[in-house]
Motif scaffolding. Structure first.
Motif, short mmCIF file in Angstrom:
data_model
loop_
_atom_site.label_atom_id
_atom_site.label_comp_id
_atom_site.label_asym_id
_atom_site.label_seq_id
_atom_site.Cartn_x
_atom_site.Cartn_y
_atom_site.Cartn_z
N GLN A 1 -55.54 6.24 72.98
CA GLN A 1 -55.32 7.68 72.76
C GLN A 1 -56.54 8.33 72.14
OE1 GLN A 1 -51.44 6.81 70.63
NE2 GLN A 1 -50.78 8.58 71.80
N LEU A 2 -56.51 9.65 72.11
CA LEU A 2 -57.62 10.40 71.54
C LEU A 2 -57.71 10.25 70.03
CD1 LEU A 2 -57.68 13.77 73.52
CD2 LEU A 2 -59.55 12.14 73.27
N HIS A 3 -56.59 9.90 69.40
CA HIS A 3 -56.59 9.70 67.96
C HIS A 3 -55.44 8.80 67.59
CE1 HIS A 3 -53.25 12.53 67.93
NE2 HIS A 3 -54.01 13.41 68.56
N PRO A 4 -55.51 8.12 66.45
CA PRO A 4 -54.36 7.30 66.02
C PRO A 4 -53.14 8.18 65.87
CG PRO A 4 -55.95 7.56 64.24
CD PRO A 4 -56.60 8.07 65.47
N SER A 5 -51.97 7.64 66.28
CA SER A 5 -50.81 8.51 66.38
C SER A 5 -49.51 7.81 66.01
CB SER A 5 -50.69 9.06 67.81
OG SER A 5 -49.53 9.83 67.99
N LEU A 6 -48.67 8.53 65.30
CA LEU A 6 -47.29 8.13 65.05
C LEU A 6 -46.31 9.02 65.80
CD1 LEU A 6 -47.48 7.52 61.18
CD2 LEU A 6 -47.53 5.80 62.99
N GLY A 7 -46.83 9.83 66.72
CA GLY A 7 -46.02 10.79 67.44
C GLY A 7 -46.69 12.16 67.36
N PRO A 8 -45.95 13.21 67.04
CA PRO A 8 -46.57 14.54 66.88
C PRO A 8 -47.64 14.51 65.79
CG PRO A 8 -44.18 14.72 67.02
CD PRO A 8 -44.48 13.26 66.91
N ASP A 9 -48.66 15.35 65.94
CA ASP A 9 -49.75 15.37 64.97
C ASP A 9 -49.24 15.64 63.55
OD1 ASP A 9 -51.41 14.93 67.07
OD2 ASP A 9 -52.33 16.93 67.08
N GLU A 10 -48.25 16.53 63.43
CA GLU A 10 -47.75 16.85 62.10
C GLU A 10 -47.16 15.63 61.42
OE1 GLU A 10 -46.91 18.30 64.90
OE2 GLU A 10 -47.92 20.27 64.77
N LYS A 11 -46.44 14.82 62.17
CA LYS A 11 -45.86 13.59 61.62
C LYS A 11 -46.95 12.59 61.26
CE LYS A 11 -42.72 9.77 62.71
NZ LYS A 11 -41.82 9.17 63.73
N THR A 12 -47.94 12.45 62.14
CA THR A 12 -49.03 11.50 61.88
C THR A 12 -49.80 11.88 60.62
OG1 THR A 12 -49.25 11.11 64.26
CG2 THR A 12 -51.07 10.42 62.85
N ILE A 13 -50.09 13.16 60.46
CA ILE A 13 -50.82 13.63 59.29
C ILE A 13 -50.01 13.40 58.02
CG2 ILE A 13 -51.75 15.68 58.14
CD1 ILE A 13 -52.45 16.72 60.98
N ALA A 14 -48.71 13.75 58.09
CA ALA A 14 -47.86 13.65 56.90
C ALA A 14 -47.61 12.20 56.50
CB ALA A 14 -46.54 14.37 57.15
N GLU A 15 -47.26 11.35 57.48
CA GLU A 15 -46.86 9.99 57.16
C GLU A 15 -48.03 9.00 57.17
OE1 GLU A 15 -43.65 8.72 59.64
OE2 GLU A 15 -42.45 10.52 59.27
N GLY A 16 -48.95 9.19 58.11
CA GLY A 16 -50.04 8.22 58.24
C GLY A 16 -51.24 8.52 57.38
N PHE A 17 -51.48 9.81 57.09
CA PHE A 17 -52.67 10.20 56.35
C PHE A 17 -52.34 10.94 55.06
CE2 PHE A 17 -54.07 9.44 60.63
CZ PHE A 17 -55.33 8.85 60.50
#
Length: 435
Positions: free
Chosen positions: A329-345
């Motif tokens: 993928q273009l970036h590491p992902s947990l699903g929607p960007d908002e979820k990835t930012i909140a939970e992953g970062f």
């Protein structure tokens, strides 16, 4: 027992037999009334309506789970959708036939329903290519635990150019399951799988290049080498090149099949990046006859593992000079960007943006001598645009880039096997193993 575990469930007589049994069961259910009480009722019309209603429910499930909820993080292919719809339609008949049944009919209907589900699962698996045998579907492999006895490659190790295959060299490479300690990172990882080419199994081996390859998510370290046939491709390459091929290490970048640590160091899922770039390379240098100097080390992966490969390969040009990204993928992902930012970062949008492979490439450009191979299935409409973007960004960053698009495949093992096969040749030749 081993013979049963090795039975092919993607092609051959077993597949044909299952399809025939499922078809015969469906025809039998439709052709015979459930009981005498149905004589006054139009059973054929009821069976037809049940099939149509069941098929509509199947279509609705594919739309809800894939198109609406995006549960699989990949588009379902028309073949998969067709199997789900067909299975649901057949189940509709099996359920309808349980209305006022005799006991033999009830048992037969339940057995037919189980057969329909199993047949559909087989069809989906054939399309995706995840489990080639019964053993792989059950998670059972015949990989040896622990490395075989290996000779040390000292300062007098033959060079690749001067290497001559000795008498008695094995014809095929070997697989081994090993524990790679997380000494620095503390990351909790499952055992890794190592491929040793024939040239690594002799008394006086050369120092060989290394390719670290990661599975998709969910997945296991054995997937790239067995499910996606990288072992077969490596053996074929070695057979054509004096027993020479890269040593491949497939570590666990996930921790568990249901976890995506995003190949970064985080409090959420552990220090995955440090494990892959510090602990794993240290173990490789200490235990395997590999190249020690910079260069001739690569990193690759499939899907989530492909994203990791682009991240780590771009971030660490001092360690890796080859990247093999299959359907990343273009970036590491947990699903929607908002979820990835909140939970992953941890809510840090800047950190999320900086972890994208393209951003890492731009920050480290220009690359002096890095080869990057990107591949994707031609029908993988979800991931293909991102792979093409990565190709452009890698080329702009100074990497030698190659793009592989596999016809008649999507986000599946068939695509990944072809990408691994062609990518292996490009990278191994880049390292000089073809000389």
């Amino acid at each position: 027992m081993n013979v049963l575990l090795d039975v092919d469930i993607t092609d051959g007589p077993v597949v044909v037999l299952v399809y025939l049994l499922a078809a015969a069961s469906f025809v039998t259910l439709v052709a015979r009334r459930p009981s005498a009480r149905w004589r006054r009722q139009p059973w054929l019309a009821t069976a037809t309506i049940s099939t149509l209603l069941g098929g509509m429910i199947g279509w609705g499930l594919t739309w809800l789970l894939s198109d609406r909820l995006d549960l699989f993080d990949a588009d379902l292919t028309p073949v998969v959708r067709g199997w789900v719809i067909a299975c649901s339609g057949a189940l509709g008949v099996a359920i309808a036939s349980l209305w006022h049944p005799t006991w033999p009919r009830a048992i037969a209907s339940a057995a037919a329903a189980a057969l329909f589900v199993g047949t559909a699962a087989m069809g989906v698996n054939i399309d995706f290519g995840q489990y080639p045998t019964i053993g792989s579907a059950l998670g059972i492999t015949s990989i040896d635990e622990g490395l075989p006895p290996l000779a040390t490659a000292g300062e007098d190790a033959p060079s690749i150019a001067s290497w001559q295959e000795p008498e008695g060299m094995p014809e095929r490479g070997r697989l081994a399951s090993v524990e790679i300690p997380a000494t620095v990172s503390g990351f909790v990882a499952r055992p890794a799988v190592v491929y040793l080419p024939p040239a690594a199994l002799v008394r006086h081996p050369p120092r060989l290049p290394v390719l670290i390859v990661m599975s998709g998510q969910p997945g296991s370290p054995s997937d790239p080498l067995l499910t996606d046939h990288l072992r077969d491709h490596l053996d074929a390459y070695a057979a054509a090149h004096r027993g020479l091929a890269p040593i491949v290490v497939s570590p666990d970048q996930l921790g568990s099949p249901g976890t995506n640590p995003l190949c970064i160091d985080s409090a959420r899922a552990g220090n995955s990046a440090t494990y892959l770039t510090v602990d794993v390379p240290r173990w490789i240098r200490a235990h395997l006859p590999v190249t020690l100097a910079a260069g001739s080390w690569g990193v690759g992966g499939l899907s989530q593992g492909g994203t990791c490969a682009s991240q780590l390969g771009a971030e660490h040009p001092e360690l890796f000079d080859a990247i093999l990204d299959a359907s990343g993928q273009l970036h590491p992902s947990l699903g929607p960007d908002e979820k990835t930012i909140a939970e992953g970062f941890g809510g840090d949008a800047g950190a999320f943006a900086a972890a994208a492979p393209s951003a890492i490439m731009a920050a480290h450009a220009p690359y002096a001598d890095t080869i990057a191979v990107f591949g994707v299935g031609a029908q993988d409409n979800r991931f293909r645009p991102g792979i093409r973007t990565l190709v452009s960004d890698a080329r702009a960053a100074g990497m030698e880039t190659h793009y592989i698009e596999v016809p008649d495949t999507a986000h599946d093992s068939h695509a990944w096997s072809a990408i691994l096969s062609r990518g292996l040749v490009l990278i191994a030749d880049h390292w000089g193993l073809d000389r």
